[in-house]
Design an enzyme around this catalytic site. Structure first.
Site, PDB file in Angstrom:
ATOM      1  N   ASP A 233       0.738  -1.069   0.058  1.00 43.78           N
ATOM      2  CA  ASP A 233       0.065   0.242   0.360  1.00 43.78           C
ATOM      3  C   ASP A 233       1.048   0.932  -0.444  1.00 43.78           C
ATOM      4  O   ASP A 233       2.211   1.230  -0.134  1.00 43.78           O
ATOM      5  CB  ASP A 233      -1.164   0.296   1.533  1.00 43.78           C
ATOM      6  CG  ASP A 233      -2.085   0.419   1.351  1.00 43.78           C
ATOM      7  OD1 ASP A 233      -2.311   2.141   0.705  1.00 43.78           O
ATOM      8  OD2 ASP A 233      -3.403   0.299   0.712  1.00 43.78           O
ATOM      9  N   HIS A 265      -3.823   6.331   3.790  1.00 40.56           N
ATOM     10  CA  HIS A 265      -4.524   5.417   3.365  1.00 40.56           C
ATOM     11  C   HIS A 265      -3.559   3.640   3.733  1.00 40.56           C
ATOM     12  O   HIS A 265      -4.269   2.935   3.905  1.00 40.56           O
ATOM     13  CB  HIS A 265      -5.086   4.887   2.009  1.00 40.56           C
ATOM     14  CG  HIS A 265      -5.117   3.759   1.225  1.00 40.56           C
ATOM     15  ND1 HIS A 265      -5.590   2.708   0.841  1.00 40.56           N
ATOM     16  CD2 HIS A 265      -6.948   4.311   0.514  1.00 40.56           C
ATOM     17  CE1 HIS A 265      -5.692   1.532   0.454  1.00 40.56           C
ATOM     18  NE2 HIS A 265      -6.850   3.160   0.629  1.00 40.56           N
ATOM     19  N   SER A 445     -11.261  -0.401  -0.153  1.00 41.58           N
ATOM     20  CA  SER A 445     -10.229  -1.148   0.423  1.00 41.58           C
ATOM     21  C   SER A 445     -10.007  -0.988   1.308  1.00 41.58           C
ATOM     22  O   SER A 445      -9.207  -1.765   2.449  1.00 41.58           O
ATOM     23  CB  SER A 445      -9.098   0.221   0.169  1.00 41.58           C
ATOM     24  OG  SER A 445      -8.490   1.017  -0.448  1.00 41.58           O
TER      25      SER A 445
END
Length: 502
Positions: A233, A265, A445
């Site tokens: 990520d 994120h 996600s």
């Protein structure tokens, strides 16, 4: 995502791959191995076998994956000189966040009415208890049909100055998307009463029972022992609730030890798998647990600083490295675009090596995106639980049919299709943000790491599978565990797959 279109004179990025696998080895002819070793990053072009000028951007190994810049004609010449090598376009993949309101056209200074400066101030709470909220994305639409407006991010005082038409009495639509500390909110027909406008958001309490906690109330300290999970990520941390056992940067152009998160994120994703209370407890943080807090968390950063999207070369290298580092479950909360042989080969390598890749299905409400659509990946779709958010939170926009057990619903944004294997909560999900903060995000996600953490729980309890030889049979056994434990929510299989990850 980038591809290799354009004229023959335009240069585009390509990946030069060995004939098979990640290094030339015994499968390449001597000239192919020699060419790969010639291709080393340099300031200027490198002369190759036939005199084709090649700018080498990055290299995974002396005789492994290379990222180069070439014209279409140069690709053809290079391929002719080394027919055993594979040359594929570089592609870029984005974090699998749910879509937000966006400005399609910025307000023009040449419009009929003059512009005036308005200060938007975002707070959590109101009145004397109001606290300024930095790092909040604000979207102001003055024409919702055409998508005309302005957007920006609040500063350390929670403020954003924007230029709006002076004759505007009310704002048709305003949206606030905080990175941390609050829930998102949207306002319609918001009246302007002067040069300043205060926007109060619902404050975030990490103890709040979001969709994940309602579906998995038993999250706690005891799950996941002995399992290694890779988060591929934007990086992870720093966050005191996230002990990273091993971190690597696999962008191929940045230092290997630069794996911390610049976006937020990846840290949010990691917290859903391996989050645990901070050492000092924090303010309410003692209540936050990921689904498998005892796993060994590995962080692989594939998003390069200043670049839009992660290169398929970086993702390919991260998957390879995670497998070599002994990871059992690989989480990829990213995607977009068509199939890509560079990543598909890496997913196959993981499966042949006893590991499985869980991948976010995508967030445009369409077919499952790549790499989740790869036949050897485990595509995870997103569901939510009705009203699992505070009143006035913008999270409500993602609720819609079909509905299922446990007051669940299929997220409006989630992609769907025959490739979906599992579903998990991905609407209004609380997790970790760098700097010992907590925030709310939506998307497949979020569903993907919840499913990864739940699978890590199951694998930790299945000693025979966990300690089996690392081959394709082990991977299949892990997939069998996931399917056997999944719970049917009563939704179509193209949406929930086998069901809710359990």
């Amino acid at each position: 995502m980038t591809t290799s279109g354009g004229t023959a004179l335009q240069r585009h990025r390509f990946l030069v791959l060995p004939p098979v696998g990640f290094a030339a080895g015994a499968y390449a002819l001597p000239q192919s191995t020699k060419l790969l070793r010639q291709l080393v990053p340099a300031v200027g072009p490198v002369e190759t076998l036939s005199g084709v000028p090649v700018r080498v951007v990055a290299s995974a190994a002396s005789d492994g994956t290379k990222v180069v810049e070439l014209t279409a004609d140069e690709v053809a010449l290079l391929q002719a000189q080394a027919p055993g090598l594979r040359i594929v376009p570089e592609r870029r993949y984005m974090p699998a966040r749910a879509p937000r309101l966006r400005v399609r056209h910025r307000i023009s200074a040449r419009q009929p009415a003059p512009l005036a400066t308005v200060t938007l101030r975002v707070t959590t709470g109101e009145g004397a208890a109001a606290a300024p909220l930095p790092d909040c994305v604000l979207v102001v639409l003055t024409d919702t049909e055409a998508g005309v407006g302005v957007e920006g991010v609040t500063n350390s005082r929670g403020e954003l100055k924007v230029r709006l038409p002076q004759d505007l009495a009310a704002l048709p639509l305003v949206a606030a998307y905080p990175l941390h500390g609050a829930w998102p909110r949207e306002w319609k027909a918001l009246r302007l009463g002067g040069p300043r406008l205060d926007l109060a958001l619902p404050a975030l309490d990490v103890r709040f029972a979001d969709s994940r906690r309602r579906l998995y109330p038993d999250s706690g300290p005891s799950h996941g022992q002995g399992v290694r999970v890779a988060v591929i990520d934007t990086g992870v941390g720093p966050h005191s609730a996230l002990p990273v056992a091993l971190g690597r940067n696999t962008t191929l152009v940045e230092p290997v030890d630069r794996w911390e998160d610049e976006d937020g994120h990846g840290t949010h994703v990691a917290g859903l798998i391996a989050g645990r209370p901070a050492a000092d407890g924090g303010t309410g943080a003692g209540a936050f647990w990921g689904e498998a807090a005892q796993v060994r968390l590995h962080a692989y950063r594939v998003f390069e600083h200043g670049q839009a999207g992660a290169s398929n070369a970086a993702i390919r290298e991260a998957i390879r490295q995670a497998v070599l580092d002994g990871c059992d479950i690989l989480n990829l909360s990213l995607g977009g675009g068509d199939s890509d042989p560079a990543i598909s080969e890496a997913i196959q390598f993981a499966r042949l090596s006893g590991a499985v890749c869980l991948v976010a299905a995508g967030n445009d409400g369409g077919p499952v995106s790549f790499p989740a659509s790869d036949p050897l990946a485990v595509a995870v779709a997103a569901v939510g639980v009705r009203h699992a958010w505070p009143s006035h939170a913008a999270t409500a926009r993602h609720q819609g049919p079909p509905y299922g057990k446990h007051q669940s619903f299929f997220a409006r944004f989630s992609n769907r299709g025959p490739q979906v294997r599992l579903c998990a909560p991905g609407v209004g999900i609380i997790s970790t943000i760098p700097g010992d903060r907590y925030g709310v995000m939506d998307g497949t996600s979020m569903a993907c790491p919840v499913a990864a953490g739940v699978l890590a729980r199951v694998l930790a309890l299945s000693s025979q599978v966990l300690h089996a030889p690392r081959d394709a049979r082990r991977s299949e056994a892990i997939l069998t565990l996931a399917a056997r434990c999944a719970e049917d929510l009563g939704m179509p299989a193209a949406m929930q797959g086998k069901g809710l990850a359990r």
